[in-house]
Structures are given as C-alpha cells and as structure tokens.
Design an enzyme around this catalytic site. Structure first.
Site, mmCIF file in Angstrom:
data_model
loop_
_atom_site.group_PDB
_atom_site.id
_atom_site.type_symbol
_atom_site.label_atom_id
_atom_site.label_comp_id
_atom_site.label_asym_id
_atom_site.label_seq_id
_atom_site.Cartn_x
_atom_site.Cartn_y
_atom_site.Cartn_z
ATOM 1 N N ASN A 1 64.705 33.332 52.396
ATOM 2 C CA ASN A 1 63.745 32.585 53.218
ATOM 3 C C ASN A 1 62.636 32.063 52.308
ATOM 4 O OD1 ASN A 1 61.853 31.734 55.122
ATOM 5 N ND2 ASN A 1 61.097 33.819 55.494
ATOM 6 N N ARG B 1 48.309 40.383 42.172
ATOM 7 C CA ARG B 1 49.057 40.413 40.913
ATOM 8 C C ARG B 1 48.577 39.374 39.893
ATOM 9 N NH1 ARG B 1 55.027 40.068 42.918
ATOM 10 N NH2 ARG B 1 54.049 39.567 44.920
ATOM 11 N N ARG C 1 32.712 9.653 24.255
ATOM 12 C CA ARG C 1 32.252 10.341 25.474
ATOM 13 C C ARG C 1 32.119 9.361 26.636
ATOM 14 N NH1 ARG C 1 27.078 13.227 23.396
ATOM 15 N NH2 ARG C 1 26.866 13.657 25.637
ATOM 16 N N TYR D 1 16.963 10.352 22.117
ATOM 17 C CA TYR D 1 16.376 11.328 23.036
ATOM 18 C C TYR D 1 15.060 11.825 22.462
ATOM 19 C CZ TYR D 1 16.381 15.505 26.063
ATOM 20 O OH TYR D 1 16.069 16.468 26.991
ATOM 21 N N THR E 1 52.346 37.616 57.939
ATOM 22 C CA THR E 1 52.474 36.163 58.126
ATOM 23 C C THR E 1 52.475 35.768 59.608
ATOM 24 O OG1 THR E 1 54.848 36.526 57.820
ATOM 25 C CG2 THR E 1 53.642 35.641 55.947
ATOM 26 N N ASN F 1 52.986 34.366 41.991
ATOM 27 C CA ASN F 1 52.389 35.674 42.294
ATOM 28 C C ASN F 1 51.678 36.259 41.090
ATOM 29 O OD1 ASN F 1 53.276 36.078 45.082
ATOM 30 N ND2 ASN F 1 55.309 35.971 44.154
ATOM 31 N N ARG G 1 11.600 3.098 3.250
ATOM 32 C CA ARG G 1 12.168 4.057 2.311
ATOM 33 C C ARG G 1 11.039 4.472 1.376
ATOM 34 N NH1 ARG G 1 16.677 1.287 -1.032
ATOM 35 N NH2 ARG G 1 17.961 1.305 0.834
ATOM 36 N N ALA H 1 27.919 4.623 7.082
ATOM 37 C CA ALA H 1 28.143 6.065 7.190
ATOM 38 C C ALA H 1 26.840 6.794 7.503
ATOM 39 C CB ALA H 1 28.723 6.592 5.889
HETATM 40 C C1 UD1 Z 1 57.268 36.046 53.078
HETATM 41 C C2 UD1 Z 1 58.426 36.148 54.065
HETATM 42 C C3 UD1 Z 1 59.733 36.262 53.290
HETATM 43 C C4 UD1 Z 1 59.904 35.110 52.335
HETATM 44 C C5 UD1 Z 1 58.689 34.993 51.443
HETATM 45 C C6 UD1 Z 1 58.769 33.722 50.640
HETATM 46 C C7 UD1 Z 1 57.521 37.282 56.009
HETATM 47 C C8 UD1 Z 1 57.426 38.542 56.743
HETATM 48 N N1 UD1 Z 1 58.218 37.288 54.895
HETATM 49 O O1 UD1 Z 1 57.255 37.234 52.312
HETATM 50 O O2 UD1 Z 1 60.817 36.304 54.211
HETATM 51 O O3 UD1 Z 1 61.071 35.276 51.574
HETATM 52 O O4 UD1 Z 1 57.483 34.931 52.225
HETATM 53 O O5 UD1 Z 1 57.746 33.703 49.708
HETATM 54 O O6 UD1 Z 1 56.977 36.282 56.439
HETATM 55 N N2 UD1 Z 1 49.847 35.320 54.039
HETATM 56 C C9 UD1 Z 1 48.777 35.198 54.871
HETATM 57 N N3 UD1 Z 1 48.372 36.256 55.605
HETATM 58 C C10 UD1 Z 1 49.028 37.450 55.587
HETATM 59 C C11 UD1 Z 1 50.141 37.583 54.739
HETATM 60 C C12 UD1 Z 1 50.538 36.508 53.992
HETATM 61 O O7 UD1 Z 1 48.151 34.140 54.926
HETATM 62 O O8 UD1 Z 1 48.614 38.356 56.309
HETATM 63 C C13 UD1 Z 1 50.272 34.174 53.242
HETATM 64 C C14 UD1 Z 1 50.202 34.397 51.758
HETATM 65 O O9 UD1 Z 1 48.948 33.993 51.248
HETATM 66 C C15 UD1 Z 1 51.346 33.534 51.249
HETATM 67 C C16 UD1 Z 1 52.332 33.498 52.394
HETATM 68 O O10 UD1 Z 1 51.617 33.909 53.535
HETATM 69 O O11 UD1 Z 1 50.899 32.218 50.996
HETATM 70 C C17 UD1 Z 1 53.518 34.424 52.150
HETATM 71 O O12 UD1 Z 1 53.046 35.747 51.969
HETATM 72 P P1 UD1 Z 1 53.611 36.688 50.828
HETATM 73 O O13 UD1 Z 1 52.948 38.018 50.942
HETATM 74 O O14 UD1 Z 1 53.590 35.996 49.546
HETATM 75 O O15 UD1 Z 1 55.122 36.761 51.238
HETATM 76 P P2 UD1 Z 1 55.894 37.956 51.858
HETATM 77 O O16 UD1 Z 1 55.186 38.478 53.054
HETATM 78 O O17 UD1 Z 1 56.209 38.882 50.784
#
Ligand code: UD1
Ligand code: CA
Length: 459
Positions: free
Chosen positions: A167, A15, A331, A385, A79, A225, A438, A378
């Site tokens: 969360n 996004r 600079r 250089y 995650t 995002n 001059r 002035a």
């Molecule tokens: C996740 C939580 C959600 C919470 C939200 C807060 C889960 C399933 N959900 O949502 O409950 O409210 O975060 O922002 O955990 N990332 C990885 N690898 C992956 C997926 C994500 O490294 O496969 C990282 C992303 O880069 C990010 C973070 O994990 O930094 C959270 O992922 P994102 O997709 O933003 O959050 P949600 O999964 O929507």
C-alpha cells in the site's frame, strides 16, 4: 470528478534525528512538502488540506506562499485518525485524494491516471510491487484478484509478509463514503492506532470496488523516513533531471557530478563541467560553457557566455560572449552587457556594466554604473559604504582606472578619463584627463636597515 487533496504530514519523523520537521527537509533544494504541494496544484484547483502535528508555525512559514487549509492533529493516533480531522473541511460531493507529505516524487501523470481510471463510486488505490516490501502494509487479494484488505507489517502473518504488493497510502475516495467509514474504525491492532487501511473491509461490505493502479517507477511512491532514504531519492531525482537536460542537448562532462535545485532552462550546445550547482531559476543561452565547481543561482546567461571554474553567479544577468572567472563572484543585481570580462577574485554587486568593459583582477565593484569599454585595473576598490549608507560610483565610457585605486563613493569618473594607479579618488574626475592622487615618491639617503640585537648565549 471534483478532487480535494488531503496531505498527511502529522508524523514526527523521529528517524530523521533532526529538530527540523521531516517534511521541511529538502530534496533538490526544495522542502519535501513543497514537492507534494506543487504536484497537488496540478491535479486539483482546490486549496489542499494539510494535516500537521508538530511545529505548525514553522511549517506555515515555510510554505507561506501556498493557499492551504491547515488542520491540526494534536496527537498522532494513526492515519485513520488523521483523516478524521480533515472531514469537517471537505464536501461530501468531492473525492479526496490522499497524499503523504513525505512521499515527494509522486508524479502528476500517475495521479491523473488514478483520477481518470477510478469511477465515481469506487475507491482508487496506488499499490506497488516491491522487492523489499518490509515495513509497508501488504495488499491482500482474493481468488478473483480483488483487493479485500490491507495488513500492516506489524499485524501480518508470515504468509502475508511474503506478499510483495504494498500500500503506497495514496488513495482516491468518495468523501461521502469516507465520512461514514472513518468513525467506525477501531484501534484494536498491534500499534493501537486508528488505521486508515481499515476502510477497505468497510468498503467491501458495501460492495464498493477497490480499483488499483501502479506507478510508472518505484521511486515515485518511496517515502522519506531517514537521511539515507532522502539521499537515495535525491540521487534518483538528480539523475532524472540531468537525463532530461541531456535529451535536450546539454553536454555534461559527468552527469553524476552536477546538482540541479530549481527551474533550469538551457539552450543548445551548452557544456557543463563537473561539480556545477544550478539553483533557483537559471536560464543559460546557446553555446555557453560552464567550467568546473561553479554555482549558478537565479541568473540569466546570454549566448556563448563562458563561466570559468570556481565562480559564483548569484542573481546576475550576463550578456552574450561575456567571460567570467575563474574565481569570480557576481552578486545580486549585477547586470553585464555583451563582451564584458570579469576576471579572478573580482566581486561585483548591484552594478551595471556596459558592453566591452573589463575588470580582470582582484577588484570590488559595488553599486556602480560603468559605461562601455572601461578598463578597471587590478585591485580597484569602490568604497561604496560609509558605515551607514551605500553610495554610487559612476564611470563613463572609455575610462581607464589605474591599478590599486580606491573610488570613494559618491563619485563620478568622466568619459575617457585616466586615473593614475594607486589613487584615492574622493571627487569627480573630469573627462579625457589624467587624474591622480598620490603621495610623492621619496628616497631617504643613508638610511640604515635595523639590525637584529644578538642575545647573550647563557641566558
Ligand atoms: C502507512 C499505511 C501502510 C502503507 C504506508 C506507506 C496505515 C495504517 N498504514 O503506514 O499501509 O504501506 O503508510 O507509507 O495507514 N500520519 C499522520 N498522522 C498519524 C500517523 C501518520 O498524519 O497519526 C502521516 C505521516 O506523517 C505520513 C503518513 O501519514 O505522512 C503515513 O504514516 P507513516 O507512519 O509513515 O506510515 P505507516 O503508518 O507506517
Ligand atoms: Ca506509523
């Protein structure tokens, strides 16, 4: 409690509509990920583990001066799957503190509170009550107010969606337990992802208490995002920085029209006019006055320095009571002593200027050493250089350089020397004497100005 930070940063950040990895977008001039790394370093001495997915090389270059353990998550399967990748690198005796690379403003204070209030066998979780909880996982509690589950927006029922407590995805979890729970997580859900949140019911089954705290303010836990969220957090952060400087006594003509992108130290009775940008490490002494539309970057100002409007001060040291601008450009490696005046359209680079000297109009001073009470007229230009190498110009105390002079370096001007206006100085000029080069002035007698030839009308 021994804390191992794990930062989740494998998400692509679609996004953002950008080829730059999301966590490298800047907030207050610093990549998002660096904000998180700085905070992580304050709560744990262990090198953090960074879970990355895209553009690993670019990320590694951007934060090359941090000691990190890099762990790749080749496919973003959720995650829970991301955390699973980190497990081989953490000790079972540690507690993992999970942070997100795109939640830049989580405070050290809140994390310390999470660490201090979560006991060793509990899972600690930061939750927040949002008026707009859309998109977040919702916290499900039982009649005794105990957390029993986290339900993702996409999997939530209508009643669950009405819950405002969300969360934040910032957890403190005993590692030994996490290692046992993660492989049990399934991807049977709306997004077919392995949800880290699914450890909550697993913890409950083992009688592990989910301890929750809330941040001091909502912005701490907001993620980035898209560019709108980034801009909103930027404004929040700027307002916070400016407030703290105002509480230290700085006067901003308009606190909404200043940008702070670095480490700023400001003394007493300093006034800062509108649209000033302070970047990198900037130290401003007591009584300084910064005019409108100035950029001050990695520079140190003594006391009562006046920077007039539209000036750029980059990598310079400026002595007490010196006056710069308007429209001046200092600079890197410029060092000005006390009471130096640098006026409009004067560029100074890698030059030392001693006390009381002046260059007030339309001048370039590059690679110079200039003594005390020198007057640079002035339009004086140092020709430093030759197309290959840079050469130095030395100007001793009390010298007077006439307007429109070119000083072809390497060259030296003696103490008290006067250089006649319009000279091209290619050899050292002796002290206390007038030197000039001059072409003699001549007047051509009976000279006729050319006339325009009249065209025939019908052509
Ligand atoms: C996740 C939580 C959600 C919470 C939200 C807060 C889960 C399933 N959900 O949502 O409950 O409210 O975060 O922002 O955990 N990332 C990885 N690898 C992956 C997926 C994500 O490294 O496969 C990282 C992303 O880069 C990010 C973070 O994990 O930094 C959270 O992922 P994102 O997709 O933003 O959050 P949600 O999964 O929507
Ligand atoms: Ca997601």
């Amino acid at each position: 409690m021994s804390v191992q930070v794990v930062i989740l940063a494998a998400g692509q950040g679609k996004r953002m509509k950008s080829s730059l990895p999301k966590v490298l977008h800047c907030l207050a001039g610093i990549p998002l990920i660096e904000h998180v790394l700085k905070t992580a370093a304050r709560v744990s001495t262990k090198p953090p583990i960074l879970i990355y997915g895209h553009e690993g090389e670019r990320l590694q270059q951007a934060v090359a001066n941090y000691n990190l353990t890099w762990v790749e998550q080749a496919e973003q399967l959720g995650t829970g799957h991301a955390m699973l990748q980190a497990m081989p690198f953490v000790s079972s005796e540690d507690h993992v503190l999970i942070l997100c690379g795109d939640v830049p403003l989580i405070s050290e204070k809140t994390l310390q509170r999470l660490i201090e209030t979560t006991s060793k066998d509990q899972v600690g979780l930061i939750t927040a009550n949002l008026s707009q909880p859309f998109g977040y996982g919702r916290i499900i509690r039982d009649a005794q107010n105990r957390v029993t589950n986290i339900v993702e927006e996409k999997d939530a029922s209508e009643t669950e969606r009405a819950i405002k407590e969300i969360n934040t995805s910032i957890y403190l979890i005993p590692c030994g337990k996490l290692k046992a729970w993660l492989p049990k997580i399934k991807n049977h859900n709306g997004q077919q992802e392995y949800y880290l949140t699914d450890i909550i019911p697993l913890a409950l089954k083992e009688g592990v208490v989910i301890h929750t705290i809330q941040p001091e303010c909502e912005e701490e836990i907001l993620g980035v995002n898209d560019k709108i969220q980034l801009a909103n957090l930027e404004r929040f952060y700027q307002a916070k920085m400016v407030k703290s400087l105002m509480l230290q006594g700085v006067t901003f003509y308009d606190p909404a029209r200043v940008d702070i992108r670095g480490d700023i130290t400001i003394g007493r009775d300093v006034t800062i006019d509108v649209n000033v940008i302070l970047e990198g490490k900037v130290i401003i002494g007591d009584g300084c006055c910064i005019g409108p539309y100035c950029l001050l970057k990695n520079s140190t100002l003594g006391e009562e320095v006046e920077i007039k409007s539209h000036s750029i001060v980059d990598g310079a040291i400026i002595g007490t009571r010196s006056r710069i601008g308007p429209f001046a450009r200092l600079r890197p490696e410029t060092e000005l002593a006390e009471d130096v005046h640098i006026g409009n359209f004067v560029e100074v680079k890698k030059t030392k200027i001693a006390k009381g000297s002046k260059a007030n109009h339309l001048t370039y001073l590059g690679d110079c050493e200039i003594g005390q009470d020198v007057n640079v007229g002035a339009g004086v230009i140092t020709c430093n250089y030759d197309g290959v190498n840079k050469h130095k110009t030395f100007i001793a105390d009390d010298a007077f350089i006439g307007s429109g002079t070119q000083l072809v370096a390497p060259v030296g001007i003696g103490a008290g020397a006067t250089i006649g206006a319009g000279s091209t100085i290619t050899k050292d000029a002796p002290a206390h004497q007038l030197t000039l080069s001059r072409a003699p002035q001549q007047t051509v007698e009976n000279w006729q100005r050319p006339q325009k030839i009249k065209m025939k009308e019908n052509r």
